[in-house]
Design an enzyme around this catalytic site. Structure first.
Site, mmCIF file in Angstrom:
data_model
loop_
_atom_site.group_PDB
_atom_site.id
_atom_site.type_symbol
_atom_site.label_atom_id
_atom_site.label_comp_id
_atom_site.label_asym_id
_atom_site.label_seq_id
_atom_site.Cartn_x
_atom_site.Cartn_y
_atom_site.Cartn_z
ATOM 1 N N GLU A 466 -0.258 -5.653 -11.309
ATOM 2 C CA GLU A 466 -0.201 -4.821 -10.119
ATOM 3 C C GLU A 466 1.186 -4.979 -9.488
ATOM 4 O OE1 GLU A 466 -3.597 -3.248 -7.093
ATOM 5 O OE2 GLU A 466 -4.045 -4.901 -8.399
ATOM 6 N N GLU A 747 -6.422 -13.700 -1.836
ATOM 7 C CA GLU A 747 -6.837 -12.310 -1.607
ATOM 8 C C GLU A 747 -8.239 -12.248 -0.999
ATOM 9 O OE1 GLU A 747 -6.975 -10.091 -5.250
ATOM 10 O OE2 GLU A 747 -6.965 -8.177 -4.189
HETATM 11 C C1 BGC Z 1 -4.523 -4.592 -3.943
HETATM 12 C C2 BGC Z 1 -4.682 -4.679 -2.465
HETATM 13 C C3 BGC Z 1 -4.597 -3.278 -1.973
HETATM 14 C C4 BGC Z 1 -5.846 -2.642 -2.467
HETATM 15 C C5 BGC Z 1 -6.125 -1.309 -1.915
HETATM 16 C C6 BGC Z 1 -5.715 -3.892 -4.478
HETATM 17 O O1 BGC Z 1 -5.770 -3.803 -5.835
HETATM 18 O O2 BGC Z 1 -4.289 -5.809 -4.534
HETATM 19 O O3 BGC Z 1 -4.080 -5.672 -1.809
HETATM 20 O O4 BGC Z 1 -4.325 -3.089 -0.660
HETATM 21 O O5 BGC Z 1 -5.907 -2.668 -3.864
HETATM 22 O O6 BGC Z 1 -7.358 -1.001 -2.150
#
Ligand code: BGC
Length: 886
Positions: A466, A747
């Site tokens: 990501e 997270e």
């Molecule tokens: C990210 C998040 C992001 C989110 C939005 C994720 O995959 O890691 O931090 O804001 O998607 O839905």
């Protein structure tokens, strides 16, 4: 003695590559209290000695020592400028000239780019991610007559620049990641003193990077193009005023490099046996090198970066070597970070070093790679077998604390391994310490969350497939980040890309730079809901520029972003029905614990979250219009804000004051965004506390509610509850992670659950700064260093410390653009000792909350009011003692 101790250009101590005149700021020091600047003057010279003055301003009768523009200077390209300032204070004392700040001008006009984009790759290489060598040999006959020499460089892809066998500069991952087709940064390096008489060789290695690499969680290549390319323009200024220019063009030659594979998510493979010895040194024949081809890319997109490049910021040595129960050899660096492992090794040609980088060990103490998803984070080095070899990767970086050593040809000695911490170069501005070690560790984790994720763009996480500039994360964390580090230029850059990547209607993509649009057909959520305009995410378009204004007082970011900010508000208006806003896919209170089992979406209804943010952003935009004196806009958006608030109240509050959605986040947003009818404020606060108590004092909030939770409590008289929430240390809480040994922010509240099991591997980052947004509460509330939006950039500010949480002392320093603001409090029973430091040429409103009796006022004239005691103070250090009410 009055002195200017620091002069900054766009808040940086130097700028290498400037296209627009920077703003100046300076710190003044004086042993006196209440020092105010009354006048300043500025000198600019091409020489550090200031023997010849280019510009000598008259004394300006002016109190400003920040955001001062140098309007009269006519810059020319590729020149060095030294700037210094002298100030006078309100007692008539005059300082000496400050030491000089230096800037190098870039290529000021597109037509001055004589260089072309050159590629050593072929169209068929679009599927490859190898490094390519480029070289150019040139002869200088008048090297001794060189006055200065500067090179401006950029690439489609990533580049590393070399001159005469040495790497130029300390930057990594240049030219960084931007909306390349609109905005491509170039870096400027000072090569004065590095050019030889006779033959010189410029070389570069290019790599795939974000430009053509394999990116995004749905894994696509070639988002921006199919071939890497370099553009470089070396300007040599001679003492007699003439110039030589060496540009990238068809005369350069290309060759394969030893980097046979390099990808941001997947690491690098380097075969040292393929190194071309002496490739960037004089006397090299260049036989067998292939011609380069010219590439087209609009040169008007090229913009000087000036500062904030990614570079090696720290080095960490391993803390231990582990053999896991499964028999793997693991090196532990003791800190989750972003960067590289650099190692030394001896062995035979063809031996290998293979490393896998990862964040956590699983419950059994084994290597845990699942949360990296498809990102392999693997580096492989093939030895050439010539004595000691030292290596680190080039066009990638890893997010890790641990390294699994899959192959190493010799006995493992930890002294041969170093973690190189990479992030965008920014000055640390926030320092925090207190009597609670867990809270100190939390602050450390927040700071490292920033370090790990401010790698050219504000990424959500640095390890899995990501590493994208998710707008919501960057919005939530912006204020905290700006206490911790000087983020003005970092965010100004990213906001420029946000502006470019906005939809024509003003919608804001979920990630900036936007690589989701057109590439999410296979994604479960995004294929249905689109790739832009989610509340709290897209609001980065407004909240981040406003935060820059609050923290740095600079109106430039507001001006640059004005149309983008307005576009976003108008987008919401266009999609609102009777002021209730909702649009397509919303992330809502993302990953809140009140979500249904297995869901990422919290329980707070989307129309409430959306409308709350619609109101908040509209209010900030109206304030922006006022600051920039766009009167008609101010009136329009101010009225719109009031209308949204009225409608929010009608829609979401019952006539007797119950907030329709009974979630912590709904109450937090209503309170923090001032959406609660005054008569219902107490009830709303009480219900929030009730909701907290229902979870035994724990939060169950996600991305949207968490950042403001402590504020919503402390702003409404629930100081004890705010401290208790902050200091909870069982699941779920900030300190639960700390107790579990976290060195960055997770997270998920339940990234690792109390029973040692993990949240599902599909989304479980251990370096995700979003929940670190509580950091601003430590600075703004616990230490009480709060910006005053009427006098932004801390020209005037508020110091209103809030003791509590059983802490016996707390100490904070925030390096504002005027100088360090310091707050230290110590509590002993009812007695509070407070030390504050106010920089010269600023003033503050000091509030002693709950002050009952003043014991030592240190010459300050306090007035008693409902809050306790308050006073207006000028610059200086103050030591106070007071009693607080029980
Ligand atoms: C990210 C998040 C992001 C989110 C939005 C994720 O995959 O890691 O931090 O804001 O998607 O839905």
């Amino acid at each position: 003695m009055l002195a200017v101790t620091r002069l900054t250009l766009n808040q940086e101590s130097a700028l290498s590559g400037v296209q627009e005149l920077p703003v100046l700021g300076w710190e003044i020091e004086s042993p006196r209290r209440n020092v105010r600047q009354t006048a300043y003057r500025i000198q600019v010279s091409h020489e550090k000695s200031f023997d010849n003055i280019l510009l000598h301003s008259e004394w300006q009768q002016c109190e400003h020592s920040n955001n001062v523009t140098l309007t009269e200077l006519m810059m020319t390209s590729s020149q060095r400028y030294f700037i210094r300032v002298q100030v006078r204070d309100d007692q008539g004392e005059t300082s000496n000239w400050s030491s000089a700040a230096e800037m190098i001008s870039g290529v000021l006009y597109p037509h001055e780019w004589l260089a072309d984009f050159i590629s050593g790759e072929k169209p068929a290489d679009k599927i490859h991610s190898a490094g390519t060598l480029l070289r150019k040999s040139f002869v200088l006959n008048r090297a001794e007559e060189i006055q200065s020499a500067f090179i401006h460089v950029s690439a489609l892809g990533l580049y590393e620049l070399h001159l005469n066998g040495l790497k130029v500069g300390e930057d990594a991952l240049t030219p960084g990641w931007t909306s390349y087709h609109n905005h491509l940064l170039y870096q400027t390096y000072n090569l004065t003193g590095y050019l030889n008489k006779g033959e010189n060789v410029l070389g570069a290695i290019t790599g795939a990077g974000w430009y053509k690499g394999d990116m995004g969680f749905s894994r696509h290549r070639n988002y921006y193009g199919e071939q890497t390319a370099l553009i470089s323009q070396l300007i040599i200024n001679y003492k007699d005023g003439t110039q030589d220019i060496v540009v990238s063009d068809e005369s350069w030659k290309a060759h394969d490099s030893a980097i046979i594979f390099s990808e941001i998510y997947d690491g690098e493979i380097y075969d040292a046996r393929r190194e071309v010895s002496g490739w960037c040194e004089k006397g090299f024949s260049g036989d067998g090198w292939r011609p380069v081809s010219l590439m087209t890319h609009e040169k008007s997109t090229l913009v000087a970066q000036g500062s904030n490049t990614v570079r090696k910021m720290e080095e960490l040595k391993p803390v231990q070597m582990i053999t896991t129960p499964q028999g793997d050899t693991v090196i532990d660096f003791g800190q989750n970070l972003s960067g590289w492992v650099e190692f030394n090794v001896r062995g035979n040609a063809g031996d290998k070093v293979v490393l896998r980088h990862f964040e956590v060990l699983d419950a059994d103490g084994n290597v845990y790679l699942d949360n990296l998803r498809t990102a392999t984070q693997r580096t492989e080095y093939v030895l050439k077998g010539e004595g000691e070899e030292t290596w680190h990767p080039h066009f990638t970086w890893q997010g890790f604390r641990y390294v699994k050593v899959e192959e190493y040809p010799a006995r493992l000695d930890l002294t041969n391994f170093t973690a190189i911490v990479l992030h965008s170069a920014m000055e640390q501005t926030g320092y925090f310490a207190c009597s609670n070690p867990q809270l100190n560790q939390l602050h450390h984790n927040i700071l490292w969350g920033l370090k790990g994720n401010f790698v050219d763009v504000p990424t959500d996480c640095p390890q899995r497939d990501e590493r994208l500039g998710w707008t919501g994360d960057a919005q939530i964390f912006c204020r905290t980040a700006s206490y911790l580090m000087q983020t003005r230029n970092f965010f100004a850059k990213w906001l420029t890309d946000l502006r470019y990547d906005q939809t024509p209607e003003g919608g804001v993509p979920h990630v900036i730079p936007d690589i989701l649009t057109g590439h999410c057909e296979k994604d479960r959520l995004l294929s249905e809901g689109g790739t832009h305009s989610a509340s709290a995410w897209a609001d980065a378009a407004v909240i981040n520029p406003w935060t820059m204004y609050l923290m740095y007082g600079d109106t430039k970011v507001l001006e640059n972003q004005y149309a983008s900010m307005k576009g976003w508000i108008d987008f919401m208006t266009a999609h609102a029905e009777n002021h209730i806003w909702h649009y397509s896919l919303q992330f809502g209170d993302w990953v809140a614990l009140d979500a249904k089992e297995g869901s990422y979406f919290g329980a707070t209804p989307n129309d409430l979250t959306c409308t709350a943010y619609y109101a908040y952003s509209t209010q900030l935009f109206a304030k922006t219009a006022k600051v920039l004196k766009r009167d008609a806009d101010f009136e329009h958006y101010d009225a719109l804000h009031q209308a949204i608030v009225r409608r929010f109240q009608e829609e979401f509050f019952t006539p007797s004051g119950r907030l329709a959605a009974r979630t912590q986040t709904a109450h937090i947003l209503a309170l923090y965004f001032n959406l609660v009818p005054e008569a219902f404020r107490e009830r709303t606060t009480d219900t929030l506390v009730e909701l907290l108590n229902e979870h035994d004092g724990h939060l169950v909030t996600g991305f949207v509610g968490t950042p403001y939770f402590c504020h919503a409590l402390s702003q409404n008289g629930r100081i004890k509850e705010a401290w208790n929430l902050l200091l909870k240390d069982d699941f779920p809480s900030w300190l639960y992670q700390v107790k579990a040994g976290a060195t960055t922010i997770w997270e998920h509240w339940d990234g690792i659950k109390p029973d040692g099991s993990m949240w599902s591997a599909d989304m479980n980052s251990f370096n995700h700064y979003a929940y670190g947004a509580v950091g601003e509460w430590l600075y703004r509330v616990a230490a009480g260093i709060e910006a005053d939006e009427e006098h932004p950039g801390f020209k005037h500010f508020i110091i209103k410390p809030l003791t509590g949480g059983g802490l016996s002392w707390l100490e904070t320093r925030y390096q504002s653009v005027y100088g360090a603001i310091g707050v230290r409090w110590e509590v002993s029973g009812k007695e509070v000792s407070l030390c504050v430091k106010v920089p010269a040429n600023t003033s503050a409103t000091l509030v002693l909350t709950d002050g009952e009796a003043l014991l030592e006022a240190d010459g300050v004239d306090f007035i008693r009011n409902t809050e306790g005691f308050s006073a207006e103070i000028g610059s200086g250090e103050y030591r106070l003692k007071y009693h607080v009410a029980d």
